[in-house]
Design an enzyme around this catalytic site. Structure first.
Site, short mmCIF file in Angstrom:
data_model
loop_
_atom_site.label_atom_id
_atom_site.label_comp_id
_atom_site.label_asym_id
_atom_site.label_seq_id
_atom_site.Cartn_x
_atom_site.Cartn_y
_atom_site.Cartn_z
CD GLU A 165 24.93 64.77 53.28
OE1 GLU A 165 25.98 64.88 52.59
OE2 GLU A 165 23.80 64.75 52.77
CG HIS A 195 30.38 59.52 47.70
ND1 HIS A 195 30.03 58.53 48.58
CD2 HIS A 195 29.59 60.59 48.01
CE1 HIS A 195 29.07 58.97 49.38
NE2 HIS A 195 28.79 60.21 49.05
NE ARG A 219 30.67 63.61 50.31
CZ ARG A 219 29.81 64.08 49.44
NH1 ARG A 219 30.23 64.57 48.29
NH2 ARG A 219 28.52 64.07 49.70
CG HIS A 269 30.49 61.83 44.30
ND1 HIS A 269 29.31 61.39 43.74
CD2 HIS A 269 30.16 62.78 45.22
CE1 HIS A 269 28.29 62.04 44.30
NE2 HIS A 269 28.77 62.89 45.18
NE ARG A 308 30.56 68.01 46.06
CZ ARG A 308 29.56 67.27 46.55
NH1 ARG A 308 28.69 67.80 47.39
NH2 ARG A 308 29.44 66.00 46.20
#
Length: 439
Positions: free
Chosen positions: A116, A231, A272, A333, A368
């Site tokens: 990811e 997100h 992100r 998110h 994160r």
């Protein structure tokens, strides 16, 4: 205490039935009497919704790369000791999950790993696109079959029971409106995130950060309350309600972001927060309420096997992701801040622990890294359980007298918590901005 309609006693009370609370309970001794309370149905936690997967250090050679990826994504605001603990514990945690029946995708006897955003290499174990459901449901099944653990659904924590900076349990309300106290030796807060405070969020709406409001009320230390992750990709819809997340694994497998002219405008595997900012910029340029995400670079059979839930949900909304791009927009998110804890999830109040998204041990820093949440949650939930095992019985003579009338208007109490949380987020934002300006 006698003025409450009910008073329960337990060795440990855990507030929250997500992966953190369940894993902590399962790592406590079987001779401990444990009560788990949850605000909604037991399975309605954000852990259940996690799509992408869970990180694991693949080998010793991966350690420094994993560490650097986590620190870089967190803008080097992370607690390096906490990150080290998480990475070093990852293989043990994965083995625990496998021992409890959790299944991850394999090719023969070898695990399959996906990648990811902001990961240098594939190191994410997954179960289709419902990894959170696979993990949380297996943990919940095991908890429900444990004779020493009782789950109280639709029960809302209104307060803790503190005396001289020691926590002796909680005050809560049942679905019928009954007030009760639960007196314990140790209390674990695992109430999840704060998505219910926002109009657009991937979280369940009942996750409103109540434990944070209680912490503010009693002067329990908080940290990084302004670190809130957006997100980049949720399915755009003008309809109200929880936003449907399009997993970052989709971009890890090759999906691309497109502007109104169906032109690619960003590197999809950046962290992100960076991708979210670029999407917002593009929406302004396009004067549009969303951008587009195309899964067409991914083979059709890969989409249907790896992302069946996403495929089916989009199909229900009128989009066939194997044939067309879908509209996406960023949404709140994840919460990187929370109740400050040490490396064993102990808060600044004795006999009170915080784990999962409720807590802040510094692993995530300011942003994160994808799929670190489930791993961080489980690592530090287990460490909390390890320390709780060594705790002695609480001195019940110190428990203060409570008055039910103070908790009669529970709606007002919860609204006050929400207001104080938002005020604290704003205060920390302004404080950080001032510090940055002075620097």
């Amino acid at each position: 205490m006698t003025k409450f309609r009910s008073s329960l006693k337990a060795d440990i009370v855990i507030v929250g039935s997500g992966a953190a609370g369940l894993f902590c309970a399962l790592n406590l001794p079987a001779n401990k009497n444990i009560i788990i309370i949850t605000k909604d149905a037991a399975e309605n936690s954000d852990s259940y919704l996690a799509q992408g997967g869970i990180c694991m250090m693949r080998n010793e050679e991966d350690y420094h790369c994993f560490l650097e990826d986590t620190l870089r994504a967190g803008h080097y605001k992370n607690n390096k000791q906490s990150v080290d603990i998480m990475i070093r514990s990852s293989q043990e945690i994965i083995q625990d999950l496998i021992d409890w029946g959790v299944e991850f995708e394999k090719s023969g006897n070898e695990f399959l790993f996906t990648r990811e955003g902001a990961h240098s290499v594939p190191r994410i174990l997954y179960h289709k696109d419902i990894t959170g459901k696979e993990i949380t449901s297996k943990l919940l099944n095991r908890v429900q079959s444990s004779v020493n653990i009782k789950i109280l659904e639709y029960t809302t924590m209104l307060d803790i029971i503190p005396q001289d900076n020691i926590c002796h349990g909680i005050v809560c309300k049942t679905n019928s409106g009954e007030l009760l106290t639960i007196q314990t030796d140790c209390t674990v807060l695992a109430t999840g995130g704060i998505g219910g405070l926002f109009s657009h969020s991937t979280n369940f709406s009942h996750l409103t950060g109540d434990a944070l409001g209680i912490a503010i009320k009693h002067g329990i230390a908080l940290e990084n309350m302004d670190y809130i992750q957006i997100h980049p990709t949720t399915l755009y819809t003008p309809e109200p309600g929880r936003s449907f997340l399009i997993s970052e694994s989709v971009r890890g497998e090759g999906a691309v972001l497109l502007n109104a002219h169906k032109e690619r405008f960003v590197n999809e595997l950046l962290p992100r927060d960076v991708v979210s900012r670029e999407i917002y910029k593009q929406m302004v340029l396009d004067q549009a309420p969303h951008v587009w995400l195309s899964l067409l670079p991914i083979e059709k059979n890969v989409i249907k096997h790896h992302f069946p839930n996403i495929y089916e949900h989009c199909l229900q909304k009128g989009y066939d992701v194997t044939k067309e791009a879908i509209p996406v927009v960023p949404a709140q998110h994840y919460f990187m801040g929370g109740i400050r804890v040490d490396s064993y999830s102990q808060t600044s109040m004795e006999q009170l622990y915080a784990i999962g998204e409720t807590s802040c041990n510094g692993v995530h820093g300011a942003n994160r890294l994808a799929s670190n949440s489930l791993l961080e949650t489980l690592v530090f939930a287990k460490r909390a359980a390890e320390q709780i095992k060594g705790k002695s019985k609480a001195d019940t003579s110190l428990i203060p007298v409570l008055h039910a009338k103070d908790y009669k208007d529970h709606k007002k109490i919860l609204m006050e918590y929400k207001k104080n949380i938002l005020n604290e987020i704003e205060r920390m934002e302004k404080k950080r901005e001032l510090h940055n300006d002075e620097a």
